[in-house]
Write a protein that holds these residues in place. Structure first.
Motif, PDB file in Angstrom:
ATOM      1  N   PHE A 195      -7.703  -9.794 -11.638  1.00 44.19           N
ATOM      2  CA  PHE A 195      -7.184  -9.719 -10.269  1.00 44.19           C
ATOM      3  C   PHE A 195      -7.261  -8.288  -9.731  1.00 44.19           C
ATOM      4  O   PHE A 195      -7.517  -8.081  -8.540  1.00 44.19           O
ATOM      5  N   GLY A 196      -7.034  -7.305 -10.620  1.00 46.02           N
ATOM      6  CA  GLY A 196      -7.123  -5.921 -10.163  1.00 46.02           C
ATOM      7  C   GLY A 196      -8.530  -5.563  -9.739  1.00 46.02           C
ATOM      8  O   GLY A 196      -8.737  -4.896  -8.714  1.00 46.02           O
ATOM      9  N   THR A 197      -9.534  -6.022 -10.511  1.00 45.60           N
ATOM     10  CA  THR A 197     -10.921  -5.760 -10.138  1.00 45.60           C
ATOM     11  C   THR A 197     -11.252  -6.398  -8.795  1.00 45.60           C
ATOM     12  O   THR A 197     -11.859  -5.763  -7.923  1.00 45.60           O
ATOM     13  N   VAL A 198     -10.822  -7.663  -8.624  1.00 48.81           N
ATOM     14  CA  VAL A 198     -11.092  -8.338  -7.351  1.00 48.81           C
ATOM     15  C   VAL A 198     -10.407  -7.590  -6.205  1.00 48.81           C
ATOM     16  O   VAL A 198     -10.985  -7.401  -5.125  1.00 48.81           O
ATOM     17  N   THR A 199      -9.168  -7.122  -6.452  1.00 53.54           N
ATOM     18  CA  THR A 199      -8.445  -6.390  -5.409  1.00 53.54           C
ATOM     19  C   THR A 199      -9.202  -5.148  -4.976  1.00 53.54           C
ATOM     20  O   THR A 199      -9.412  -4.917  -3.779  1.00 53.54           O
ATOM     21  N   VAL A 200      -9.652  -4.342  -5.959  1.00 55.89           N
ATOM     22  CA  VAL A 200     -10.308  -3.083  -5.608  1.00 55.89           C
ATOM     23  C   VAL A 200     -11.640  -3.343  -4.915  1.00 55.89           C
ATOM     24  O   VAL A 200     -11.960  -2.720  -3.884  1.00 55.89           O
ATOM     25  N   ILE A 201     -12.420  -4.316  -5.438  1.00 50.13           N
ATOM     26  CA  ILE A 201     -13.738  -4.567  -4.835  1.00 50.13           C
ATOM     27  C   ILE A 201     -13.584  -5.067  -3.410  1.00 50.13           C
ATOM     28  O   ILE A 201     -14.256  -4.589  -2.484  1.00 50.13           O
ATOM     29  N   THR A 202     -12.655  -6.015  -3.184  1.00 45.90           N
ATOM     30  CA  THR A 202     -12.522  -6.540  -1.822  1.00 45.90           C
ATOM     31  C   THR A 202     -11.899  -5.514  -0.890  1.00 45.90           C
ATOM     32  O   THR A 202     -12.214  -5.496   0.299  1.00 45.90           O
ATOM     33  N   ALA A 203     -11.034  -4.633  -1.415  1.00 45.67           N
ATOM     34  CA  ALA A 203     -10.475  -3.591  -0.552  1.00 45.67           C
ATOM     35  C   ALA A 203     -11.558  -2.616  -0.126  1.00 45.67           C
ATOM     36  O   ALA A 203     -11.609  -2.187   1.032  1.00 45.67           O
ATOM     37  N   LEU A 204     -12.467  -2.268  -1.062  1.00 46.30           N
ATOM     38  CA  LEU A 204     -13.601  -1.421  -0.676  1.00 46.30           C
ATOM     39  C   LEU A 204     -14.474  -2.135   0.336  1.00 46.30           C
ATOM     40  O   LEU A 204     -14.991  -1.515   1.274  1.00 46.30           O
ATOM     41  N   SER A 205     -14.633  -3.451   0.152  1.00 48.00           N
ATOM     42  CA  SER A 205     -15.440  -4.214   1.095  1.00 48.00           C
ATOM     43  C   SER A 205     -14.811  -4.212   2.489  1.00 48.00           C
ATOM     44  O   SER A 205     -15.526  -4.217   3.495  1.00 48.00           O
ATOM     45  N   VAL A 206     -13.473  -4.176   2.557  1.00 43.76           N
ATOM     46  CA  VAL A 206     -12.802  -4.149   3.866  1.00 43.76           C
ATOM     47  C   VAL A 206     -13.224  -2.928   4.660  1.00 43.76           C
ATOM     48  O   VAL A 206     -13.535  -3.011   5.842  1.00 43.76           O
ATOM     49  N   ILE A 207     -13.276  -1.774   4.000  1.00 42.02           N
ATOM     50  CA  ILE A 207     -13.524  -0.564   4.777  1.00 42.02           C
ATOM     51  C   ILE A 207     -15.001  -0.223   4.875  1.00 42.02           C
ATOM     52  O   ILE A 207     -15.363   0.638   5.664  1.00 42.02           O
ATOM     53  N   VAL A 241      -8.411 -11.070   3.249  1.00 43.68           N
ATOM     54  CA  VAL A 241      -7.731 -12.279   2.776  1.00 43.68           C
ATOM     55  C   VAL A 241      -7.827 -12.369   1.252  1.00 43.68           C
ATOM     56  O   VAL A 241      -6.846 -12.665   0.562  1.00 43.68           O
ATOM     57  N   PHE A 242      -9.032 -12.068   0.706  1.00 50.28           N
ATOM     58  CA  PHE A 242      -9.181 -12.116  -0.752  1.00 50.28           C
ATOM     59  C   PHE A 242      -8.305 -11.060  -1.418  1.00 50.28           C
ATOM     60  O   PHE A 242      -7.713 -11.305  -2.478  1.00 50.28           O
ATOM     61  N   THR A 243      -8.201  -9.860  -0.808  1.00 50.13           N
ATOM     62  CA  THR A 243      -7.319  -8.833  -1.366  1.00 50.13           C
ATOM     63  C   THR A 243      -5.881  -9.336  -1.431  1.00 50.13           C
ATOM     64  O   THR A 243      -5.194  -9.161  -2.446  1.00 50.13           O
ATOM     65  N   PHE A 244      -5.425  -9.982  -0.355  1.00 49.13           N
ATOM     66  CA  PHE A 244      -4.044 -10.461  -0.334  1.00 49.13           C
ATOM     67  C   PHE A 244      -3.821 -11.537  -1.384  1.00 49.13           C
ATOM     68  O   PHE A 244      -2.792 -11.538  -2.064  1.00 49.13           O
ATOM     69  N   PHE A 245      -4.811 -12.440  -1.557  1.00 50.13           N
ATOM     70  CA  PHE A 245      -4.631 -13.496  -2.557  1.00 50.13           C
ATOM     71  C   PHE A 245      -4.593 -12.921  -3.964  1.00 50.13           C
ATOM     72  O   PHE A 245      -3.778 -13.339  -4.789  1.00 50.13           O
ATOM     73  N   SER A 246      -5.451 -11.941  -4.262  1.00 50.10           N
ATOM     74  CA  SER A 246      -5.430 -11.409  -5.628  1.00 50.10           C
ATOM     75  C   SER A 246      -4.170 -10.591  -5.870  1.00 50.10           C
ATOM     76  O   SER A 246      -3.638 -10.590  -6.989  1.00 50.10           O
ATOM     77  N   LEU A 247      -3.644  -9.923  -4.826  1.00 51.49           N
ATOM     78  CA  LEU A 247      -2.351  -9.247  -5.007  1.00 51.49           C
ATOM     79  C   LEU A 247      -1.244 -10.262  -5.270  1.00 51.49           C
ATOM     80  O   LEU A 247      -0.349 -10.006  -6.089  1.00 51.49           O
ATOM     81  N   VAL A 275       2.947  -0.310 -17.141  1.00 51.33           N
ATOM     82  CA  VAL A 275       3.335   0.103 -15.784  1.00 51.33           C
ATOM     83  C   VAL A 275       2.301   1.048 -15.189  1.00 51.33           C
ATOM     84  O   VAL A 275       2.026   1.012 -13.990  1.00 51.33           O
ATOM     85  N   HIS A 276       1.673   1.878 -16.075  1.00 51.53           N
ATOM     86  CA  HIS A 276       0.657   2.827 -15.588  1.00 51.53           C
ATOM     87  C   HIS A 276      -0.468   2.121 -14.858  1.00 51.53           C
ATOM     88  O   HIS A 276      -0.954   2.610 -13.844  1.00 51.53           O
ATOM     89  N   TYR A 277      -0.887   0.972 -15.371  1.00 54.84           N
ATOM     90  CA  TYR A 277      -2.016   0.273 -14.761  1.00 54.84           C
ATOM     91  C   TYR A 277      -1.647  -0.198 -13.360  1.00 54.84           C
ATOM     92  O   TYR A 277      -2.425  -0.074 -12.422  1.00 54.84           O
ATOM     93  N   LEU A 278      -0.429  -0.737 -13.247  1.00 55.44           N
ATOM     94  CA  LEU A 278      -0.009  -1.242 -11.930  1.00 55.44           C
ATOM     95  C   LEU A 278       0.108  -0.102 -10.935  1.00 55.44           C
ATOM     96  O   LEU A 278      -0.324  -0.217  -9.775  1.00 55.44           O
ATOM     97  N   LEU A 279       0.689   1.039 -11.394  1.00 56.68           N
ATOM     98  CA  LEU A 279       0.810   2.180 -10.477  1.00 56.68           C
ATOM     99  C   LEU A 279      -0.561   2.725 -10.117  1.00 56.68           C
ATOM    100  O   LEU A 279      -0.794   3.133  -8.973  1.00 56.68           O
ATOM    101  N   GLY A 280      -1.487   2.711 -11.088  1.00 51.03           N
ATOM    102  CA  GLY A 280      -2.834   3.168 -10.777  1.00 51.03           C
ATOM    103  C   GLY A 280      -3.515   2.281  -9.768  1.00 51.03           C
ATOM    104  O   GLY A 280      -4.172   2.765  -8.832  1.00 51.03           O
ATOM    105  N   LEU A 281      -3.340   0.964  -9.920  1.00 51.96           N
ATOM    106  CA  LEU A 281      -3.930   0.038  -8.940  1.00 51.96           C
ATOM    107  C   LEU A 281      -3.333   0.268  -7.554  1.00 51.96           C
ATOM    108  O   LEU A 281      -4.054   0.288  -6.545  1.00 51.96           O
ATOM    109  N   ALA A 282      -2.015   0.501  -7.506  1.00 49.03           N
ATOM    110  CA  ALA A 282      -1.378   0.753  -6.207  1.00 49.03           C
ATOM    111  C   ALA A 282      -1.899   2.056  -5.599  1.00 49.03           C
ATOM    112  O   ALA A 282      -2.160   2.121  -4.394  1.00 49.03           O
TER     113      ALA A 282
END
Lengths: 205, 106
Positions: free
Chosen positions: A21-33, A46-52, B10-17
């Motif tokens: 989910f973290g990978t999907v979040t970062v990739i789609t967030a980069l895609s947003v901008i 929308v995909f970023t929000f779902f993976s969060l 917790v580090h991973y979550l803070l890093g993602l944020a």
């Protein structure tokens, strides 16, 4: 603390799900901008929000995960896409930064440095990190009711609800007034003036 | 403080944020379309929500999740007012490019 963390880095399914989910979040967030078409950016968001929401679910914050899907992926994104369709967007050029790649590189370096400052501040600046929270447990919140002993709220949703309506009742009511004012302000801002209706009848909006 | 939440450090979550917040800041800085700047602000708010939930779980304190609920309500109010402003500005200027909205430039 590091030993504890590396000991727990076995193949636990929740960690694998978090990585996904973290990978999907970062990739789609980069895609947003970085997408040129604003509608594609909205779909990526929308995909970023779902993976969060998935990450909140893994952490056990079920109420927040539900609210993420309902409020962000539902209500706010419908509003954004509606406005995008209303505005007849052209595909935007980022030519200003293509012409000056040094400026883009400098901005990116600034943002990466900003990330490391933010990360170190977050991980070192936790106040009272050694003591546990008082009065609350993770999935349990005891509150007194008049004439009886204390009652326990069990489960994530009940706990958040008890905390909202017992400790944060005044902010909750103020939020409702804020939403009312925001809706009235949005209507006043978006409506045409009465005198302009005759002149702008033939335009798009 | 509990350094591992459900097997996730917790580090991973803070890093993602932090990564999400930085992507949002980069979007605000490099994009010229006012609606995409708006979406980047939503990304920033979401990263703050993630930090609140992480600390709520790590410190075993439910208040963080309650505050996330308030942040979402304020984000909804901000979306309503901000998009109404975008429509009003577009009707006036026929553009959503922030470079052309410089009538308040001093």
């Amino acid at each position: 603390m590091d030993e504890i963390i590396y000991m727990n880095l076995e193949t636990s399914p929740s960690l694998l799900l978090f990585v996904f989910f973290g990978t999907v979040t970062v990739i789609t967030a980069l895609s947003v901008i970085f997408q040129k078409n604003p509608v594609v950016s909205a779909v990526s968001l929308v995909f970023t929000f779902f993976s969060l929401a998935g990450i909140y679910g893994i952490m056990g914050a079920l109420f927040i995960a539900t609210m993420q899907v309902l409020v962000y992926a539902g209500a706010i994104m419908v509003l954004v896409v509606f406005v995008l369709m209303l505005l007849s967007q052209r595909a935007e050029t980022m030519s200003r930064y293509r012409k000056h790649p040094i400026r883009l590189v400098l901005l990116t370096v600034f943002v990466i440095g900003f990330f490391f400052l933010l990360y170190s501040a977050l991980t070192t600046g936790v106040p009272h990190s050694e003591q546990m929270g008082k009065g609350y447990e993770n999935a349990e919140y005891s509150f007194p009711i008049q004439g009886t002993a204390t009652v326990n709220a069990k489960g994530n949703v009940a706990t958040v609800g008890a905390s909202t309506y017992l400790d944060y009742l005044l902010p909750f009511e103020m939020i409702s007034i804020l939403l009312l004012v925001a809706v009235l302000g949005a209507v006043i801002l978006a409506k045409k003036k009465l005198t302009e209706i005759d002149q702008t009848k033939d335009t798009v909006l | 403080m509990n350094p591992v939440i459900n097997g996730i450090p917790v580090h991973y979550l803070l890093g993602l944020a932090g990564i999400l917040f930085s992507i949002g800041v980069l979007g605000v800085l490099i994009r010229r379309n006012i609606v995409i700047i708006f979406m980047s602000v939503e990304l920033i708010l979401n990263s703050v929500n993630l930090v609140f939930v992480t600390f709520s779980k790590a410190l075993s304190h439910i208040n963080g999740e309650t505050i996330v609920f308030f942040v979402m309500a304020i984000a909804a109010a901000e979306a309503a007012v901000g998009l109404a402003l975008v429509i009003a500005i577009f009707r006036h200027k026929k553009s959503t490019n922030v470079d052309e909205l410089q009538s308040m430039k001093w």
